[in-house]
Scaffold this active site. Structure first.
Site, PDB file in Angstrom:
ATOM      1  N   SER A   1       0.801  -1.237   0.000  1.00  0.00           N
ATOM      2  CA  SER A   1       0.000   0.000   0.000  1.00  0.00           C
ATOM      3  C   SER A   1       0.828   1.278   0.000  1.00  0.00           C
ATOM      4  O   SER A   1       0.315   2.327  -0.360  1.00  0.00           O
ATOM      5  CB  SER A   1      -0.920   0.021   1.221  1.00  0.00           C
ATOM      6  OG  SER A   1      -0.152  -0.131   2.402  1.00  0.00           O
TER       7      SER A   1
ATOM      8  N   ASP B   1      -3.487   7.411   8.377  1.00  0.00           N
ATOM      9  CA  ASP B   1      -4.206   6.410   9.174  1.00  0.00           C
ATOM     10  C   ASP B   1      -3.201   5.651  10.039  1.00  0.00           C
ATOM     11  O   ASP B   1      -2.085   6.129  10.250  1.00  0.00           O
ATOM     12  CB  ASP B   1      -5.056   5.498   8.284  1.00  0.00           C
ATOM     13  CG  ASP B   1      -4.208   4.658   7.335  1.00  0.00           C
ATOM     14  OD1 ASP B   1      -2.985   4.524   7.555  1.00  0.00           O
ATOM     15  OD2 ASP B   1      -4.768   4.118   6.353  1.00  0.00           O
TER      16      ASP B   1
ATOM     17  N   HIS C   1      -0.165   4.516   7.423  1.00  0.00           N
ATOM     18  CA  HIS C   1       0.340   5.254   6.267  1.00  0.00           C
ATOM     19  C   HIS C   1       0.543   6.738   6.539  1.00  0.00           C
ATOM     20  O   HIS C   1      -0.337   7.384   7.112  1.00  0.00           O
ATOM     21  CB  HIS C   1      -0.652   5.105   5.105  1.00  0.00           C
ATOM     22  CG  HIS C   1      -0.965   3.675   4.815  1.00  0.00           C
ATOM     23  ND1 HIS C   1      -2.123   3.073   5.218  1.00  0.00           N
ATOM     24  CD2 HIS C   1      -0.233   2.730   4.192  1.00  0.00           C
ATOM     25  CE1 HIS C   1      -2.105   1.797   4.841  1.00  0.00           C
ATOM     26  NE2 HIS C   1      -0.962   1.570   4.215  1.00  0.00           N
TER      27      HIS C   1
END
Ligand SMILES: *[C@@H]1O[C@H](CO)[C@@H](O)[C@H](O)[C@H]1NC(C)=O
Ligand SMILES: *[C@@H]1O[C@H](CO)[C@@H](O)[C@H](O)[C@H]1NC(C)=O
Ligand SMILES: *[C@@H]1O[C@H](CO)[C@@H](O)[C@H](O)[C@H]1NC(C)=O
Length: 343
Positions: free
Chosen positions: A57, A316, A319
């Protein structure tokens, strides 16, 4: 420390495209060159290589979910801008007509939640991502010439470790013991990308995972030293392995010290911003089971978004926000300059 709900599972339930305050929206690849700008003069002129992206991600721009993990631009977007191109098309969206023209920028195979081992938070390991790349080459979507004029970006932020620890009841000792296997596989993977013809490969080290809100109890005041040590251990094994590759491969690999860059960016954020606390995520669940963006069964939002997303460091639990990613990117520029020596 008590173990918390699964790391990337949150994304699977994350069905909203726009968070209440409107900060998260889908970014079109064709807009990234303008939206994710790099400092003037840092970027080469008149040379447009392709960029191929593998990993998790930290570099996925929309294979797992329609928007990016930072709530804005991610490293892929800045590195593409740095190379003078828009962000490459996502593998999952390669067949959409509007994306055909974007093939000229390469392709992003990265998948949020993945690692290098067969199973992490999903079954889209880097090996599978590379198989997808091979298939594209076989189908002549990319030619030998394309590959010769291309660079790759590879990320392993830590899903193999957090999956073992949070989902498979592994201990921190097990995490430590896994590093050798993870790095071996990662190095095999980057060598294979090189053997397929990609000239230069930038490999992100692990970030200081001990600073992830995910691995820190609330209220978050310090980074967890043990987890940070494990990140450094992974990076040490990785840099040693990259030093030991054959002479002909040495120049192909560029290590990007994400640990140092993120550590530095976190410190700067602490000193320079009036943001409450850089270790608290901007968008967070109301309690540990919930992630940014999650709703309960009745559809009620089970997360909150901070008032100053533009100055937050973490978007978050795992990240960096766009602000954080940008600071990290600036620190990586000197290393990225080695990527420019393509052809
Ligand atoms: C991955 O695949 C295995 C075997 O098919 C399956 O048991 C497992 O649940 C899958 N894992 C995830 C996270 O989807
Ligand atoms: C994590 O483990 C639980 C069982 O403890 C399982 O039900 C769940 O599917 C796993 N999550 C992922 C993403 O693999
Ligand atoms: C840091 O993480 C380790 C491993 O999860 C845990 O055992 C330790 O208690 C944590 N340290 C602090 C200060 O929270």
């Amino acid at each position: 420390m008590e173990k918390r709900g699964s790391l990337f599972l949150g994304f699977l339930f994350f069905s909203l495209v726009t968070i209440s305050t409107g900060q998260v929206k889908e970014i079109k690849n064709s807009e990234t060159l303008a939206m994710c700008p790099v400092p003037e003069n840092s970027s080469p002129k008149g040379h447009s290589p392709k960029l191929f992206v593998f990993g998790d991600s930290y570099v996925d721009t929309g294979n797992l979910q329609p928007f990016r993990s930072s709530g804005g631009c991610v490293l892929t977007d800045y590195i593409a801008s740095f190379l003078g191109i828009n962000s490459p098309v996502q593998y999952e969206k390669r067949n959409l007509a509007e994306n055909k023209a974007e093939l000229k920028n390469g392709m992003n195979f990265a998948y949020g939640g993945s690692g290098v081992l067969k199973e992490a938070w999903n079954n889209h390991s880097m090996t599978i991502q590379i198989n997808n790349f091979k298939q594209q080459i076989k189908e002549k979507v990319f030619t030998k010439y394309d590959l010769e004029n291309s660079a790759a970006l590879v990320s392993h932020a830590g899903n193999d470790y957090t999956y073992l620890y949070l989902n498979q009841s592994g201990t921190i000792k097990d995490v430590h013991a896994l590093a050798g296997r993870v790095v071996d596989q990662l190095v095999k993977n980057v060598k294979e990308i090189h053997e397929l013809g990609v000239k230069k490969i930038a490999i992100l080290g692990s970030p200081p995972r001990g600073c992830w809100p995910q691995l820190n109890p609330r209220p978050r005041t310090n980074c967890n030293a043990t987890w940070n040590e494990e990140s450094r251990f992974h990076n040490q094994l990785l840099t040693e392995a990259l030093k030991n590759v054959e002479e002909s491969e040495k120049n192909a690999f560029v290590f990007l010290d994400l640990y140092k860059a993120m550590d530095l960016a976190l410190q700067k954020n602490k000193e320079n911003s009036d943001y409450e606390n850089p270790l608290e995520p901007c968008c967070d669940g109301v309690s540990d089971e919930y992630w940014c963006g999650m709703k309960d069964q009745k559809g009620a939002e089970m997360f909150t978004v901070c008032r100053q997303p533009e100055s937050s460091f973490f978007w978050d639990k795992v990240h960096p926000s766009q602000n954080g990613v940008h600071a990290i990117f600036l620190d990586l520029i000197p290393s990225l300059e080695r990527l420019l020596l393509i052809c």
